[in-house]
Design a protein around this motif. Structure first.
Motif, mmCIF file in Angstrom:
data_model
loop_
_atom_site.group_PDB
_atom_site.id
_atom_site.type_symbol
_atom_site.label_atom_id
_atom_site.label_comp_id
_atom_site.label_asym_id
_atom_site.label_seq_id
_atom_site.Cartn_x
_atom_site.Cartn_y
_atom_site.Cartn_z
ATOM 1 N N MET A 1 0.836 -1.167 -0.052
ATOM 2 C CA MET A 1 0.192 0.005 -0.088
ATOM 3 C C MET A 1 1.015 1.318 -0.055
ATOM 4 S SD MET A 1 -2.989 -0.970 2.570
ATOM 5 C CE MET A 1 -3.647 0.553 2.676
ATOM 6 N N ALA A 2 0.464 2.142 -0.889
ATOM 7 C CA ALA A 2 1.105 3.542 -0.918
ATOM 8 C C ALA A 2 0.880 4.236 0.416
ATOM 9 C CB ALA A 2 0.552 4.396 -1.667
ATOM 10 N N THR A 3 2.092 4.829 0.893
ATOM 11 C CA THR A 3 2.381 5.800 1.993
ATOM 12 C C THR A 3 2.213 7.159 1.728
ATOM 13 O OG1 THR A 3 4.851 5.947 2.241
ATOM 14 C CG2 THR A 3 3.727 3.836 3.020
ATOM 15 N N MET A 4 1.762 7.972 2.873
ATOM 16 C CA MET A 4 1.933 9.461 2.922
ATOM 17 C C MET A 4 3.295 9.972 2.318
ATOM 18 S SD MET A 4 0.786 12.344 5.501
ATOM 19 C CE MET A 4 -1.064 11.808 5.648
ATOM 20 N N LYS A 5 4.107 9.167 2.794
ATOM 21 C CA LYS A 5 5.317 9.858 2.499
ATOM 22 C C LYS A 5 5.671 9.634 0.780
ATOM 23 C CE LYS A 5 10.510 9.182 3.180
ATOM 24 N NZ LYS A 5 11.496 8.644 4.099
ATOM 25 N N GLN A 6 5.232 8.601 0.256
ATOM 26 C CA GLN A 6 5.342 8.420 -1.061
ATOM 27 C C GLN A 6 4.584 9.395 -1.866
ATOM 28 O OE1 GLN A 6 4.434 4.193 -0.887
ATOM 29 N NE2 GLN A 6 6.084 3.589 -1.584
ATOM 30 N N VAL A 7 3.383 9.808 -1.397
ATOM 31 C CA VAL A 7 2.576 10.804 -1.892
ATOM 32 C C VAL A 7 3.305 11.922 -2.047
ATOM 33 C CG1 VAL A 7 0.428 11.890 -1.876
ATOM 34 C CG2 VAL A 7 0.439 9.386 -1.495
ATOM 35 N N ALA A 8 3.709 12.443 -0.769
ATOM 36 C CA ALA A 8 4.437 13.772 -0.906
ATOM 37 C C ALA A 8 5.544 13.693 -1.655
ATOM 38 C CB ALA A 8 4.946 13.777 0.745
ATOM 39 N N GLU A 9 6.495 12.636 -1.713
ATOM 40 C CA GLU A 9 7.478 12.809 -2.486
ATOM 41 C C GLU A 9 7.141 12.730 -4.108
ATOM 42 O OE1 GLU A 9 9.483 9.262 -1.620
ATOM 43 O OE2 GLU A 9 10.415 10.060 0.267
ATOM 44 N N LYS A 10 6.278 12.136 -4.669
ATOM 45 C CA LYS A 10 5.566 12.056 -5.918
ATOM 46 C C LYS A 10 5.016 13.431 -6.356
ATOM 47 C CE LYS A 10 3.740 9.095 -9.422
ATOM 48 N NZ LYS A 10 5.030 9.014 -10.132
ATOM 49 N N ALA A 11 4.325 14.245 -5.370
ATOM 50 C CA ALA A 11 3.674 15.394 -5.620
ATOM 51 C C ALA A 11 4.539 16.531 -5.312
ATOM 52 C CB ALA A 11 2.401 15.426 -4.468
ATOM 53 N N ARG A 12 5.878 16.352 -4.933
ATOM 54 C CA ARG A 12 6.750 17.573 -4.627
ATOM 55 C C ARG A 12 6.203 18.305 -3.358
ATOM 56 N NH1 ARG A 12 6.047 17.302 -9.721
ATOM 57 N NH2 ARG A 12 5.501 19.724 -10.003
ATOM 58 N N THR A 17 1.746 18.768 4.096
ATOM 59 C CA THR A 17 0.997 19.319 3.086
ATOM 60 C C THR A 17 -0.081 18.484 2.600
ATOM 61 O OG1 THR A 17 2.467 21.100 2.341
ATOM 62 C CG2 THR A 17 0.793 20.622 0.896
ATOM 63 N N VAL A 18 0.260 16.859 2.559
ATOM 64 C CA VAL A 18 -0.425 16.254 2.064
ATOM 65 C C VAL A 18 -1.525 15.842 3.296
ATOM 66 C CG1 VAL A 18 -0.752 13.508 1.707
ATOM 67 C CG2 VAL A 18 1.342 15.037 0.851
ATOM 68 N N SER A 19 -1.072 15.952 4.508
ATOM 69 C CA SER A 19 -2.183 15.821 5.630
ATOM 70 C C SER A 19 -3.268 16.974 5.703
ATOM 71 C CB SER A 19 -1.168 15.729 7.070
ATOM 72 O OG SER A 19 -2.242 15.882 8.090
ATOM 73 N N HIS A 20 -2.768 18.121 5.460
ATOM 74 C CA HIS A 20 -3.764 19.272 5.202
ATOM 75 C C HIS A 20 -4.569 19.053 4.036
ATOM 76 C CE1 HIS A 20 -2.028 21.613 8.578
ATOM 77 N NE2 HIS A 20 -1.057 21.720 8.117
ATOM 78 N N VAL A 21 -4.203 18.509 3.119
ATOM 79 C CA VAL A 21 -5.031 18.508 1.998
ATOM 80 C C VAL A 21 -6.171 17.241 2.204
ATOM 81 C CG1 VAL A 21 -5.347 17.547 -0.408
ATOM 82 C CG2 VAL A 21 -3.435 19.224 0.113
ATOM 83 N N ILE A 22 -5.557 16.290 2.703
ATOM 84 C CA ILE A 22 -6.639 15.158 3.256
ATOM 85 C C ILE A 22 -7.547 15.690 4.058
ATOM 86 C CG2 ILE A 22 -6.780 12.925 4.226
ATOM 87 C CD1 ILE A 22 -3.949 12.255 2.986
ATOM 88 N N ASN A 23 -7.121 16.284 5.057
ATOM 89 C CA ASN A 23 -8.063 16.705 6.331
ATOM 90 C C ASN A 23 -8.522 18.090 6.237
ATOM 91 O OD1 ASN A 23 -7.689 14.195 8.118
ATOM 92 N ND2 ASN A 23 -5.521 15.007 8.129
ATOM 93 N N ASN A 24 -8.206 18.857 5.072
ATOM 94 C CA ASN A 24 -8.785 20.195 4.793
ATOM 95 C C ASN A 24 -8.615 20.946 6.074
ATOM 96 O OD1 ASN A 24 -10.005 22.216 3.102
ATOM 97 N ND2 ASN A 24 -11.917 21.393 3.849
ATOM 98 N N THR A 25 -7.228 20.763 6.879
ATOM 99 C CA THR A 25 -7.237 21.867 7.865
ATOM 100 C C THR A 25 -6.536 22.956 7.806
ATOM 101 O OG1 THR A 25 -5.500 20.378 8.188
ATOM 102 C CG2 THR A 25 -7.210 19.705 9.288
ATOM 103 N N ARG A 26 -5.871 23.113 6.656
ATOM 104 C CA ARG A 26 -5.192 24.459 6.231
ATOM 105 C C ARG A 26 -5.050 24.905 4.763
ATOM 106 N NH1 ARG A 26 1.094 24.696 7.315
ATOM 107 N NH2 ARG A 26 0.987 24.378 5.159
ATOM 108 N N VAL A 27 -5.295 26.321 4.470
ATOM 109 C CA VAL A 27 -5.092 26.402 3.063
ATOM 110 C C VAL A 27 -3.845 25.948 2.418
ATOM 111 C CG1 VAL A 27 -5.337 28.613 1.549
ATOM 112 C CG2 VAL A 27 -6.686 28.556 3.757
ATOM 113 N N VAL A 28 -4.022 25.392 1.355
ATOM 114 C CA VAL A 28 -2.982 24.894 0.472
ATOM 115 C C VAL A 28 -3.132 25.528 -0.901
ATOM 116 C CG1 VAL A 28 -1.811 22.687 -0.460
ATOM 117 C CG2 VAL A 28 -2.845 22.732 1.790
#
Length: 336
Positions: A1-12, A17-28
């Motif tokens: 299974m993919a990890t949050m770290k892998q998502v972050a690396e591929k999305a640069r 930031t990945v966490s904030h996008v998923i949880n909608n907890t901060r403006v990105v």
């Protein structure tokens, strides 16, 4: 299974930031958000519910304990609970005790370990272990159909005494005087309440209660079959039988058929619950319909409200049942 770290690396971007996008907890930034969402879809990344629950102190999961999932009555209540819970953003973990109080207590511990946000309990019977377990845990809970001694919680039930009364009164209105009752286990409150309603109707009509006409079974079709066999073997058999649930009534109808007793010509039968199968029995079963969908919906709503506001006043809800007339009951023959 993919990890949050892998998502972050591929999305640069960073994992934060990945966490904030998923949880909608901060403006990105819109660019970063689009990259993260595209990578999540590409990698089929599924956020960890465990990690999110540790952070938010909520799992959005409810535990439900029932006595016997082979009983269609409980299955139909579960459907109402699941439907309402899903709309409210909660999942259900279902456990079945098979009417074993020890297994019931063990499963409740498992549910607590799963960090459920709330518990729905249809008890298999209360004992000191269960009472202590529920008292020790400060988890929000709703008791359905059966109270647990010493446990303070929201409680939902149907009016079982009135249901037993209405069933018996209907048979009396058809002219029956020899009316038997196949009750459930005498340790369960709903069963006792239905018997109380049965006896109240007899008393109001001036009919003497015959202890030989009251048998206790186990809410199963086999239990109903066995109890009806006993009643139909009596020297003066009843002309009508009130079964305290539909499964026992359906089992009883088979016992009558095997004995060559026609329903409803020679014996009227009325059940309780109005499970889906009741309208497909032969003949279709007259019964007392419990508001199963309403019980399920209200249970979920009350529990979620309790999770949100633990200090709200306790609620006790009693819902009404209603008579559903089908072809298993008829007026008593003049010869009787």
């Amino acid at each position: 299974m993919a990890t949050m770290k892998q998502v972050a690396e591929k999305a640069r971007v960073s994992t934060t930031t990945v966490s904030h996008v998923i949880n909608n907890t901060r403006v990105v930034s819109e660019d970063a958000r689009e990259r993260v969402l595209a990578v999540i879809q590409e990698l089929r990344y599924i956020p960890s519910a465990v990690a999110r629950s540790l952070k938010n102190d909520r799992t959005h999961t409810l535990g439900m304990m029932i006595p016997n999932n082979s009983n269609p009555y409980f299955a139909e209540i579960i459907q109402g609970i699941e439907d309402a819970s899903f709309k409210l953003g909660y999942n259900i973990i279902l456990c079945n005790s098979y009417d074993d109080p020890k297994k019931q207590a063990a499963y409740i511990r498992v549910l607590m370990e799963k960090r459920i946000d709330g518990l729905i309990l249809v008890s298999s019977g209360s004992d000191e272990e269960l009472t202590q377990l529920l008292a020790d845990e400060g988890i929000p809970k709703v008791l359905v159909d059966r109270e647990v001694s010493g446990v303070v919680a929201d409680f939902i039930e149907a009016d079982h005494e009135q249901g037993g009364y209405e069933a018996t009164r209907y048979l009396i209105g058809l002219g029956h005087k020899r009316i038997a009752c196949v009750a459930g286990p005498d340790i369960l409150l709903p069963s006792g309440d239905r018997v109380t309603g049965y006896r109240r109707a007899l008393q109001e009509a001036g009919l003497e209660f015959n202890s030989a006409y009251l048998l206790h079974a186990d809410f199963t079709s086999q239990g109903g079959f066995n109890a009806f066999q006993q009643l139909l073997a009596l020297p003066q058999r009843p002309t009508a039988i009130f079964a305290s649930n539909d499964l026992m009534a359906i089992g009883g109808i088979r016992a009558a058929n095997e004995a060559g007793i026609k329903i409803p010509e020679a014996l009227s039968v009325i059940g309780y619950d109005d499970i889906a199968l009741a309208s497909f029995s032969t003949p279709p079963l007259t019964t007392i319909a419990q508001p199963k969908q309403a019980i399920g919906n209200l249970t979920a709503q009350i529990l979620v409200n309790r999770i949100v506001d633990p200090e709200a006043p306790l609620r006790r809800e009693m819902l009404k049942s209603q008579l559903v007339i089908r072809q298993s009951t008829a007026s008593i023959p003049c010869a009787e």
